[in-house]
Design a protein around this motif. Structure first.
Motif, PDB file in Angstrom:
ATOM      1  N   VAL A   1      -0.166   4.186   6.219  1.00 33.24           N
ATOM      2  CA  VAL A   1      -0.246   4.298   4.756  1.00 33.24           C
ATOM      3  C   VAL A   1      -0.704   5.706   4.363  1.00 33.24           C
ATOM      4  O   VAL A   1      -0.166   6.302   3.438  1.00 33.24           O
ATOM      5  CB  VAL A   1      -1.206   3.229   4.184  1.00 33.24           C
ATOM      6  CG1 VAL A   1      -1.616   3.567   2.762  1.00 33.24           C
ATOM      7  CG2 VAL A   1      -0.555   1.854   4.229  1.00 33.24           C
TER       8      VAL A   1
ATOM      9  N   LYS B   1       0.804  -1.226   0.000  1.00 31.56           N
ATOM     10  CA  LYS B   1       0.000   0.000   0.000  1.00 31.56           C
ATOM     11  C   LYS B   1       0.838   1.278   0.000  1.00 31.56           C
ATOM     12  O   LYS B   1       0.366   2.324  -0.439  1.00 31.56           O
ATOM     13  CB  LYS B   1      -0.902   0.015   1.244  1.00 31.56           C
ATOM     14  CG  LYS B   1      -1.938  -1.085   1.272  1.00 31.56           C
ATOM     15  CD  LYS B   1      -3.175  -0.666   0.525  1.00 31.56           C
ATOM     16  CE  LYS B   1      -4.317  -1.624   0.737  1.00 31.56           C
ATOM     17  NZ  LYS B   1      -5.566  -1.172   0.191  1.00 31.56           N
TER      18      LYS B   1
ATOM     19  N   ALA C   1      -2.787  -7.618  -0.807  1.00 36.12           N
ATOM     20  CA  ALA C   1      -3.094  -6.626   0.228  1.00 36.12           C
ATOM     21  C   ALA C   1      -4.312  -7.050   1.040  1.00 36.12           C
ATOM     22  O   ALA C   1      -4.363  -6.879   2.253  1.00 36.12           O
ATOM     23  CB  ALA C   1      -3.333  -5.255  -0.395  1.00 36.12           C
TER      24      ALA C   1
ATOM     25  N   ASP D   1      -3.204   1.245   8.282  1.00 38.17           N
ATOM     26  CA  ASP D   1      -3.946   2.159   7.390  1.00 38.17           C
ATOM     27  C   ASP D   1      -3.580   3.606   7.666  1.00 38.17           C
ATOM     28  O   ASP D   1      -3.432   4.411   6.743  1.00 38.17           O
ATOM     29  CB  ASP D   1      -5.452   1.953   7.548  1.00 38.17           C
ATOM     30  CG  ASP D   1      -5.932   0.703   6.819  1.00 38.17           C
ATOM     31  OD1 ASP D   1      -6.964   0.135   7.234  1.00 38.17           O
ATOM     32  OD2 ASP D   1      -5.276   0.302   5.845  1.00 38.17           O
TER      33      ASP D   1
END
Lengths: 118, 255
Positions: free
Chosen positions: B77, B33, B136, B74
């Motif tokens: 990222v 990612k 992913a 997340d």
């Protein structure tokens, strides 16, 4: 209300405050914050915040030699970060004053009890 | 200078089995990612070093980093990708570029069917996108049979496209290619590749692609193997092999 939600909103300012005292690397910072009272804090919350603060220019990082393997990344406060701390402290004092006033006026007390008006 | 990923590989050996599993899920997810490879590797190394210190102090990776690493991943990222606009598509484009280079140089084409070639390129991009998306999705758990099946189906579709593109595309944009043109273009591409990987500090990874190119070109032009790989089925076999190698290379993040 979830205590962690309240703490998350203030974590950024607290991270800057801790780093203002001394240059730290990630693990050191997490440990210091946990000792200061963020008992449930996990490192997964801290790393994105460090990236964000560095990107915003409040922190800078430097690689320093380490006794165990590759160089380690240390963070220190920038002048911009110092100003941000001042903003945070001002905002926090205003917020706590406001919330304290609301609690008192609605009959709340320090022990969490609420006095209902008759 | 040793690439960060190699430092990571060496340090990871020091994690316990359970901690290593936890960390490698995080590593895989961020590598797929994260759009900025250098920043991603730096963050991964930083986390690894701290995780090792936590381990030395009796804390597991989960205790240190958190019970739900995907949430943190997340957020990381988001920050990594906000740092720089270089993105995954650039890596995919590079794979496509290399594929084009390999096919252009490896085969003794006297002409090129531009439309068929463009379809093959699009097919390659789609295949790589599917592979990386499925990786992913499974980053924090075991790779599911559905993911393997998905990649397998996508790969078979791609092979079908390769086989049929020359037959079913209109023969309108066909241009002759002389040997001098081929080798001239090839030389320029090789110089570009060498510079690209040097600039991005991944020269050792780049050697893989340059090696694949040299291998394919050699197979086609050697007297012993040239007769096989200059036939239609020989060319298709070589294309399939190269596509497979590039797809498997996408799984390099596991290592």
């Amino acid at each position: 209300m979830n205590n962690s939600q309240l703490l998350k909103g203030t974590l950024e300012g607290c991270v800057l405050l801790v780093i203002s005292q001394q240059e730290v690397y990630g693990y050191e910072l997490v440990t210091k914050l946990q000792h200061l009272g963020f008992f449930d804090l996990s490192a997964g919350t801290v790393y994105p915040l460090l990236q964000k603060l560095e990107r915003q220019g409040y922190l800078e990082s430097q690689l320093r030699a380490s006794n165990e393997g590759p160089k380690r990344k240390y963070y220190h406060l920038t002048a911009s970060g110092q100003r941000q701390i001042q903003n945070f402290i001002t905002d926090w004092q205003q917020l706590t004053a406001t919330v304290t006033a609301v609690i008192e006026q609605t009959g709340g007390s320090k022990d969490g009890a609420i006095e209902r008006k008759k | 200078m040793e690439p960060l990923s190699e430092k990571n590989n060496q340090l990871r050996e020091k994690l316990t089995r359970e901690n290593r599993k936890y960390y490698e899920n995080l590593l895989l997810y961020l590598r797929i990612k994260g759009k900025d490879e250098l920043v991603t590797e730096a963050v991964l190394l930083e986390i690894l070093q701290d995780m090792l210190e936590a381990q030395a102090n009796g804390r597991s990776a989960q205790q240190y980093f958190g019970a739900d690493p995907k949430v943190a991943a997340d957020e990381l990222v988001t920050e990594i990708n906000g740092a720089k606009q270089a993105n995954l598509k650039e890596n995919l484009s590079l794979n496509v570029f290399i594929f084009c280079l390999i096919t252009l140089l490896a085969f003794t084409h006297t002409e090129i069917n531009v439309i068929a070639y463009m379809i093959e390129i699009v097919g390659m991009v789609i295949l790589l996108n599917i592979t990386l998306t499925l990786l992913a999705t499974d980053a924090f758990k075991r790779v599911s049979w559905r993911s393997y099946l998905g990649v397998g189906v996508a790969f078979m579709v791609y092979v079908g496209v390769l086989l049929l593109s020359d037959y079913f595309t209109p023969k309108t944009l066909i241009y002759p290619l002389g040997p001098a043109t081929l080798w001239g273009i090839g030389a320029l591409f090789v110089i570009y590749l060498v510079l690209y990987f040097k600039w991005n500090d991944h020269f050792s990874s780049g050697l893989f692609y340059i090696g694949a190119l040299a291998f394919a070109a050699t197979l086609v032009h050697l007297p012993l193997t040239g007769n096989i790989f200059q036939t239609l089925w020989g060319q298709v076999s070589l294309l399939v092999m190269l596509a497979l190698i590039l797809t498997v290379k996408a799984f390099k993040f596991k290592k």
